[in-house]
Design an enzyme around this catalytic site. Structure first.
Site, PDB file in Angstrom:
ATOM      1  CG  HIS A 100      42.086  43.578  40.826  1.00  0.00           C
ATOM      2  ND1 HIS A 100      40.946  43.748  41.583  1.00  0.00           N
ATOM      3  CD2 HIS A 100      41.742  43.930  39.555  1.00  0.00           C
ATOM      4  CE1 HIS A 100      39.966  44.183  40.821  1.00  0.00           C
ATOM      5  NE2 HIS A 100      40.427  44.310  39.582  1.00  0.00           N
ATOM      6  CD  GLN A 124      40.765  30.680  42.134  1.00  0.00           C
ATOM      7  OE1 GLN A 124      40.064  29.732  41.817  1.00  0.00           O
ATOM      8  NE2 GLN A 124      40.533  31.406  43.197  1.00  0.00           N
ATOM      9  CG  LEU A 142      38.790  49.260  45.412  1.00  0.00           C
ATOM     10  CD1 LEU A 142      39.041  48.591  46.759  1.00  0.00           C
ATOM     11  CD2 LEU A 142      37.318  49.163  45.030  1.00  0.00           C
ATOM     12  CG  ASP A 143      41.080  47.024  43.023  1.00  0.00           C
ATOM     13  OD1 ASP A 143      41.653  46.416  43.939  1.00  0.00           O
ATOM     14  OD2 ASP A 143      39.904  46.812  42.705  1.00  0.00           O
TER      15      ASP A 143
HETATM   16  C1  GRF Z   1      40.896  35.419  43.600  1.00  0.00           C
HETATM   17  O1  GRF Z   1      40.485  34.902  42.395  1.00  0.00           O
HETATM   18  C2  GRF Z   1      41.136  36.917  43.533  1.00  0.00           C
HETATM   19  O2  GRF Z   1      41.386  37.365  42.275  1.00  0.00           O
HETATM   20  C3  GRF Z   1      39.850  37.476  44.025  1.00  0.00           C
HETATM   21  O3  GRF Z   1      39.406  36.578  44.984  1.00  0.00           O
HETATM   22  C4  GRF Z   1      39.850  35.276  44.647  1.00  0.00           C
HETATM   23  C5  GRF Z   1      40.409  34.636  45.861  1.00  0.00           C
HETATM   24  O4  GRF Z   1      40.521  33.264  45.701  1.00  0.00           O
HETATM   25  N1  GRF Z   1      40.034  38.824  44.513  1.00  0.00           N
HETATM   26  P1  GRF Z   1      41.080  32.356  46.868  1.00  0.00           P
HETATM   27  O5  GRF Z   1      40.327  32.728  48.133  1.00  0.00           O
HETATM   28  O6  GRF Z   1      42.546  32.616  46.990  1.00  0.00           O
HETATM   29  O7  GRF Z   1      40.765  30.953  46.429  1.00  0.00           O
END
Ligand code: GRF
Length: 237
Positions: free
Chosen positions: A130, A192, A165-166
């Protein structure tokens, strides 16, 4: 599988020689799936990704799984113009999970909310990635909300999936400091990058038995030796 306790074993005696069987659930680009594939192929992560489930046919994650010769189940949320209800999705996903028999289920950018019956009856514990420092900023649009609130710290968390959720126990987190120039797009990219390190690190801790997600509660003596969760990963950007 409902996770009743989480334990840490810093002696690392629970390590097994068998790779951890992992199923990854995806909806989008799959960059986190790719990080796991790369580490598996490089031999740096003792896992076998035994399957990928996508709720979107057009997710780039599906292309990535095919390229790595990983079995894929596409349980599209729209088929022949009709939306697949969550119950139907979960019935198919359960059959697929029971066939693959994973040790761990990883939700990596998976965008459907799952029912408690599905989570409790899954053949393995489930973790989710998350993009916020939980318990702050559950739900969507986390980067935008963090900016609007004027936060100084942000990051990502990996938590046990529960019906709320979360809200399951947070296992690990990676943190960054905001700069005054950050936009929501910048934060999405910076977070990311952290996720790409946090996810394999967390899966490694689980694969090595340093962290374990147990059905049975710990006794008081075992509990006393538990380091506090979440474990934090400090990364220099
Ligand atoms: C991630 O940044 C995550 O935090 C969010 O969705 C994104 C997924 O990225 N929930 P990917 O599909 O792994 O590139």
């Amino acid at each position: 599988m409902a996770v009743d306790t989480i334990s840490t074993n810093t002696n690392n005696t629970a390590a097994t020689s068998q790779p951890l069987r992992v199923v990854v659930l995806v909806s989008g680009s799959g960059s986190n799936l790719q990080v796991l594939i790369d580490a598996m192929q490089a031999g740096t992560l003792p896992i076998e990704i035994v399957g990928v489930i996508s709720n979107r046919e057009d997710a780039y994650a599906v292309t990535r799984a095919h390229a790595a010769a990983i079995p894929v189940a596409i349980l599209s949320h729209v088929a022949n113009g009709k939306r697949m209800g969550i119950k139907t999705f979960e019935r198919h996903a359960s059959e697929q999970l029971n066939a693959w028999q994973p040790d761990l289920i990883v939700l990596a950018g998976f965008m459907r909310v799952l029912s408690s019956a599905f989570i409790d009856n899954a053949p393995a514990p489930m973790i989710n990635l998350h993009p916020s420092l939980l318990p702050a900023y559950k739900g969507l649009d986390t980067h935008q909300r963090v900016l609007q609130a004027g936060e100084q710290l942000h990051g990502c968390s990996i938590h046990v999936v529960t019906a709320e959720l979360d809200a399951g126990t947070v296992l690990t987190q990676a943190v960054l400091s905001l700069t005054h120039k950050d936009t929501a797009d910048d934060l999405q990219k910076r977070v990311q990058k952290l996720e790409h390190q946090l996810l394999p690190w967390t899966v490694l801790l689980l694969a090595k038995g340093v962290l374990s997600l147990n059905k049975a509660p710990l006794n008081a003596q075992q509990n006393a030796f538990m380091p506090a969760l979440p474990l934090k990963l400090y990364i220099e950007e």
